[in-house]
Motif scaffolding. Structure first.
Motif, PDB file in Angstrom:
ATOM      1  N   HIS A   1      38.050  31.821  40.183  1.00 16.21           N
ATOM      2  CA  HIS A   1      36.851  31.012  39.965  1.00 16.21           C
ATOM      3  C   HIS A   1      35.610  31.759  40.436  1.00 16.21           C
TER       4      HIS A   1
ATOM      5  N   THR B   1      32.138  37.292  45.499  1.00 14.99           N
ATOM      6  CA  THR B   1      32.367  38.339  46.505  1.00 14.99           C
ATOM      7  C   THR B   1      32.532  39.691  45.818  1.00 14.99           C
TER       8      THR B   1
ATOM      9  N   GLY C   1      34.786  36.529  52.523  1.00 12.35           N
ATOM     10  CA  GLY C   1      34.167  35.216  52.619  1.00 12.35           C
ATOM     11  C   GLY C   1      34.132  34.782  54.078  1.00 12.35           C
TER      12      GLY C   1
ATOM     13  N   ASP D   1      35.240  32.303  55.406  1.00 15.67           N
ATOM     14  CA  ASP D   1      36.504  31.669  55.788  1.00 15.67           C
ATOM     15  C   ASP D   1      37.520  32.667  56.347  1.00 15.67           C
ATOM     16  N   ILE D   2      37.342  33.955  56.063  1.00 17.15           N
ATOM     17  CA  ILE D   2      38.380  34.900  56.482  1.00 17.15           C
ATOM     18  C   ILE D   2      37.829  35.989  57.405  1.00 17.15           C
TER      19      ILE D   2
ATOM     20  N   ASN E   1      30.222  36.525  53.229  1.00 19.81           N
ATOM     21  CA  ASN E   1      29.383  35.703  52.352  1.00 19.81           C
ATOM     22  C   ASN E   1      29.631  34.213  52.578  1.00 19.81           C
ATOM     23  N   GLY E   2      28.573  33.423  52.303  1.00 20.04           N
ATOM     24  CA  GLY E   2      28.699  31.970  52.380  1.00 20.04           C
ATOM     25  C   GLY E   2      29.309  31.423  51.091  1.00 20.04           C
ATOM     26  N   TRP E   3      29.355  30.111  51.025  1.00 21.13           N
ATOM     27  CA  TRP E   3      30.050  29.452  49.920  1.00 21.13           C
ATOM     28  C   TRP E   3      29.111  29.003  48.817  1.00 21.13           C
ATOM     29  N   TRP E   4      29.623  29.058  47.622  1.00 21.91           N
ATOM     30  CA  TRP E   4      28.941  28.423  46.498  1.00 21.91           C
ATOM     31  C   TRP E   4      29.456  27.008  46.370  1.00 21.91           C
TER      32      TRP E   4
ATOM     33  N   GLY F   1      33.753  31.647  42.996  1.00 22.16           N
ATOM     34  CA  GLY F   1      33.722  32.119  44.384  1.00 22.16           C
ATOM     35  C   GLY F   1      34.347  33.508  44.497  1.00 22.16           C
ATOM     36  N   HIS F   2      35.474  33.705  43.808  1.00 24.25           N
ATOM     37  CA  HIS F   2      36.106  35.027  43.828  1.00 24.25           C
ATOM     38  C   HIS F   2      35.189  36.046  43.150  1.00 24.25           C
TER      39      HIS F   2
ATOM     40  N   TYR G   1      44.341  35.698  46.448  1.00 24.03           N
ATOM     41  CA  TYR G   1      45.648  35.039  46.330  1.00 24.03           C
ATOM     42  C   TYR G   1      45.917  34.710  44.876  1.00 24.03           C
TER      43      TYR G   1
ATOM     44  N   ILE H   1      41.450  40.854  48.838  1.00 20.80           N
ATOM     45  CA  ILE H   1      42.394  40.783  47.718  1.00 20.80           C
ATOM     46  C   ILE H   1      42.707  39.304  47.540  1.00 20.80           C
TER      47      ILE H   1
ATOM     48  N   TRP I   1      49.234  37.880  56.299  1.00 21.97           N
ATOM     49  CA  TRP I   1      47.945  38.493  56.635  1.00 21.97           C
ATOM     50  C   TRP I   1      48.087  39.926  57.155  1.00 21.97           C
TER      51      TRP I   1
ATOM     52  N   ASP J   1      46.494  39.608  46.369  1.00 23.01           N
ATOM     53  CA  ASP J   1      47.319  39.363  47.555  1.00 23.01           C
ATOM     54  C   ASP J   1      48.472  38.485  47.065  1.00 23.01           C
TER      55      ASP J   1
ATOM     56  N   TYR K   1      44.045  47.772  52.665  1.00 21.43           N
ATOM     57  CA  TYR K   1      42.881  48.657  52.696  1.00 21.43           C
ATOM     58  C   TYR K   1      43.246  50.093  53.074  1.00 21.43           C
TER      59      TYR K   1
HETATM   60  N1  MSP Z   1      44.118  36.551  50.118  1.00 17.95           N
HETATM   61  C1  MSP Z   1      43.113  36.241  51.070  1.00 17.95           C
HETATM   62  C2  MSP Z   1      42.297  37.467  51.402  1.00 17.95           C
HETATM   63  C3  MSP Z   1      43.056  38.641  51.919  1.00 17.95           C
HETATM   64  S1  MSP Z   1      42.043  40.004  52.221  1.00 17.95           S
HETATM   65  C4  MSP Z   1      42.980  41.085  53.025  1.00 17.95           C
HETATM   66  C5  MSP Z   1      42.218  35.131  50.517  1.00 17.95           C
HETATM   67  N2  MSP Z   1      42.189  34.986  49.196  1.00 17.95           N
HETATM   68  S2  MSP Z   1      41.389  33.847  48.394  1.00 17.95           S
HETATM   69  O1  MSP Z   1      41.700  34.086  47.015  1.00 17.95           O
HETATM   70  O2  MSP Z   1      41.698  32.559  48.911  1.00 17.95           O
HETATM   71  O3  MSP Z   1      39.867  34.005  48.646  1.00 17.95           O
HETATM   72  C6  MSP Z   1      39.246  35.215  48.777  1.00 17.95           C
HETATM   73  C7  MSP Z   1      37.759  35.113  48.854  1.00 17.95           C
HETATM   74  O4  MSP Z   1      37.189  34.444  47.739  1.00 17.95           O
HETATM   75  C8  MSP Z   1      37.134  34.367  50.010  1.00 17.95           C
HETATM   76  O5  MSP Z   1      37.168  34.988  51.223  1.00 17.95           O
HETATM   77  C9  MSP Z   1      35.707  34.370  49.527  1.00 17.95           C
HETATM   78  O6  MSP Z   1      35.214  35.672  49.683  1.00 17.95           O
HETATM   79  C10 MSP Z   1      35.874  34.074  48.071  1.00 17.95           C
HETATM   80  N3  MSP Z   1      35.636  32.658  47.804  1.00 17.95           N
HETATM   81  C11 MSP Z   1      36.550  31.713  47.456  1.00 17.95           C
HETATM   82  N4  MSP Z   1      35.892  30.554  47.190  1.00 17.95           N
HETATM   83  C12 MSP Z   1      34.561  30.713  47.361  1.00 17.95           C
HETATM   84  C13 MSP Z   1      33.401  29.928  47.117  1.00 17.95           C
HETATM   85  N5  MSP Z   1      33.449  28.679  46.685  1.00 17.95           N
HETATM   86  N6  MSP Z   1      32.194  30.528  47.307  1.00 17.95           N
HETATM   87  C14 MSP Z   1      32.077  31.831  47.695  1.00 17.95           C
HETATM   88  N7  MSP Z   1      33.135  32.586  47.923  1.00 17.95           N
HETATM   89  C15 MSP Z   1      34.392  32.037  47.925  1.00 17.95           C
HETATM   90  O7  MSP Z   1      41.552  34.469  51.292  1.00 17.95           O
END
Ligand code: MSP
Length: 511
Positions: A19, A25, A261, A263-264, A290-293, A21-22, A13, A11, A229, A50, A236
């Motif tokens: 963007h 996923t 991602g 990162d989490i 997943n990895g990062w773009w 990246g969101h 933030y 979920i 967190w 979130d 879920y």
């Molecule tokens: N709120 C938490 C997640 C809680 S889940 C119980 C969070 N949110 S977030 O908005 O910061 O990011 C969520 C997800 O966005 C990352 O884990 C990742 O899956 C995706 N991405 C954010 N930036 C990204 C890129 N640049 N590339 C690929 N995915 C990325 O963390």
């Protein structure tokens, strides 16, 4: 009874705009959700926002709006983005909803009743940007004396009364769980990373905050709000109706796959199963990361001004084209670079040349030389059989890749068949057979139509709209596009609609 399958995205933030990246996923999770539906599962696909915590509270304050109004606006924008990107979610979770507050209070009480929560005092580093606590040893000291987290986020010293979760007590059970469930964390590089983190020893986790109040109140503890967190992960089970085990969706828990991602991963693969075990609830089956773009090789960030708006990309290049690019360009778990040139090349080579031309060449020959009706198969040749066998084997191969989230390999398997079909059409030259052997020409075109049908059926999860159009042109009935129906032959002699190109080449507009 149909087998249930539960898929989630993180979920997001609501501290800023969505963007790419969101979107990434969510699209990857969507591809799996659509695939499973077509494969006959009863799928529940969850996504959402979130909305609590310090980071959101600070963003709302900076915007001069109260947090609820602020989150309402950004959550709606994330939802509009998900809709625009074709994310076929079944429920949109918002952590400020009543159902979720109730579910969190109950989760807390169960963990507490198990003896895993105690009151203490937290003193240490906290990164608001990551909403995470860090040990001194994890930080980098900058020349000016300030410290940053491994993610690059600034940290601040926090000192406050806090409830703790006895995470340290769960180390052995977590390690045993990873060992018994080797597929729990994917890809395997992340599994190793998580396992060595847990082997290194776990500290108890601070799970309440007292220095701000934008969060879910801790039951029976005025002044404490839950650590964001704990609140977020619990979304879920909230969506399955927790704590009401008679709720219609309770049968979906435990989740089959959490998409997250890289990162989490720690939150999902360490804290989350520990919270659930402590609450006496079943744990999810898999966490896949997943990895990062990167943008032209660089990390996307607001300050660099290179953040990519997914809706804008879809507008420029087409939604299905972008969905295909994101899944095909890099392995799911790895980092990859996004550039206009790379997108254009995927569109013009893979989609326009390989797949688009194959369908267009085949269907225009059917229209021109077969009176627009589906030709029947005649005597079978070895060349026909080779292509047929490759097409018949595709579903099992692709299913395996989707189950392992190796989407790019699954797409490569599909493209092997597309390339084989292009080789076949060149060798068989049905345009020439029109003058010499019409029956054989019809047979060749039918082998091609049947092959394209398999390809288009399997590509529906990635490119739903374009593949719907392609299947229309192949004469596949709208209610016959599930994977089980691949075994039902198309009707010989049925009229096909006039062919229309599905994937135009992308031509850069004149500057
Ligand atoms: N709120 C938490 C997640 C809680 S889940 C119980 C969070 N949110 S977030 O908005 O910061 O990011 C969520 C997800 O966005 C990352 O884990 C990742 O899956 C995706 N991405 C954010 N930036 C990204 C890129 N640049 N590339 C690929 N995915 C990325 O963390």
């Amino acid at each position: 009874m149909t087998e249930k399958f539960y898929i989630t995205t993180p979920i997001y933030y609501v501290n800023g705009a969505p963007h790419i990246g969101h979107a990434y996923t969510s699209i990857a999770a969507d591809v799996m959700a659509r695939f499973k539906r077509l494969d006959g599962y009863d799928v529940f696909f969850l996504t959402g926002t979130d909305e609590h915590g310090q980071k959101v509270e600070q963003a709302a304050a900076a915007a001069g709006v109260d947090p609820q109004t602020f989150t309402d606006g950004i959550s709606a924008d994330f939802r509009a983005m998900s809709d625009a990107m074709g994310v076929s979610y079944d429920d949109w979770m918002r952590t400020t909803q009543e159902r979720h507050k109730m579910s969190c209070a109950e989760l807390w009480k169960r963990i507490e009743a198990n003896g895993d929560i105690y009151l203490g005092h937290y003193e240490g580093w906290y990164a608001v940007r990551d909403e995470a606590f860090y040990d001194e040893g994890e930080l980098t000291v900058r020349p000016d004396g300030s410290r940053v987290a491994p993610s690059g986020a600034p940290v601040e010293w926090v000192k406050e009364p806090s409830y703790f979760f006895k995470l340290s007590a769960w180390q052995d059970r977590l390690l045993a769980f990873y060992q018994e469930n080797p597929d729990f964390i994917a890809p395997s590089s992340r599994r190793n990373e998580v396992t060595s983190f847990v082997k290194g020893g776990l500290l108890d986790l601070s799970i309440s905050r007292t220095t701000f109040n934008w969060g879910i109140p801790v039951p029976g503890a005025p002044g404490h709000v839950m650590y964001v967190w704990l609140d977020a992960l619990n979304n879920y089970v909230t969506a399955c109706g927790f704590p009401d085990e008679a709720a219609p969706r309770w049968g979906f828990w435990p989740a089959d796959v959490h998409f997250v991602g890289k990162d989490i991963i720690r939150f999902h693969a360490v804290y989350w199963p520990a919270f659930l075990m402590a609450a006496g609830l079943p744990v999810p089956k898999r966490v896949t990361s997943n990895g990062w773009w990167l943008m032209d090789g660089e990390k996307m960030s607001k300050s660099l001004g290179n953040v990519v708006e997914p809706r804008k990309l879809a507008e420029i290049f087409g939604l299905d084209q972008i969905r295909y690019f994101l899944l095909r360009e890099k392995p799911f778990g790895a980092d990859g670079s996004l550039s206009h040139q790379a997108i254009i090349s995927r569109i013009n080579v893979d989609l326009a040349n390989d797949l688009g031309n194959l369908a267009q060449r085949t269907l225009s020959l059917v229209a021109r030389n077969c009176g627009g009706v589906l030709p029947a198969r005649g005597a079978v040749t070895a060349d026909d059989t080779t292509l047929q066998v490759a097409a018949d084997g595709l579903l099992a191969l692709v299913r395996g890749h989707v189950d392992r989230q190796t989407f790019h390999d699954g797409l490569e398997e599909i493209w092997k068949v597309i390339r084989a079909a292009n080789g076949y059409i060149d060798r068989q030259a049905p345009w020439a057979l029109n003058k010499t052997d019409k029956v054989r020409m019809g047979s060749v075109l039918r082998v091609l139509v049947d092959t394209i049908r398999v390809v288009a059926t399997l590509l529906q999860p990635v490119m739903p709209d374009s593949m719907a159009r392609m299947l229309d042109q192949l004469g596949v009935p709208a209610d016959g596009r599930g994977f089980a129906e691949l075994g039902v032959p198309l009707v010989d002699g049925q009229a096909l609609p006039p062919p229309q190109g599905v994937f135009p080449r992308y031509v850069e507009p004149a500057a």
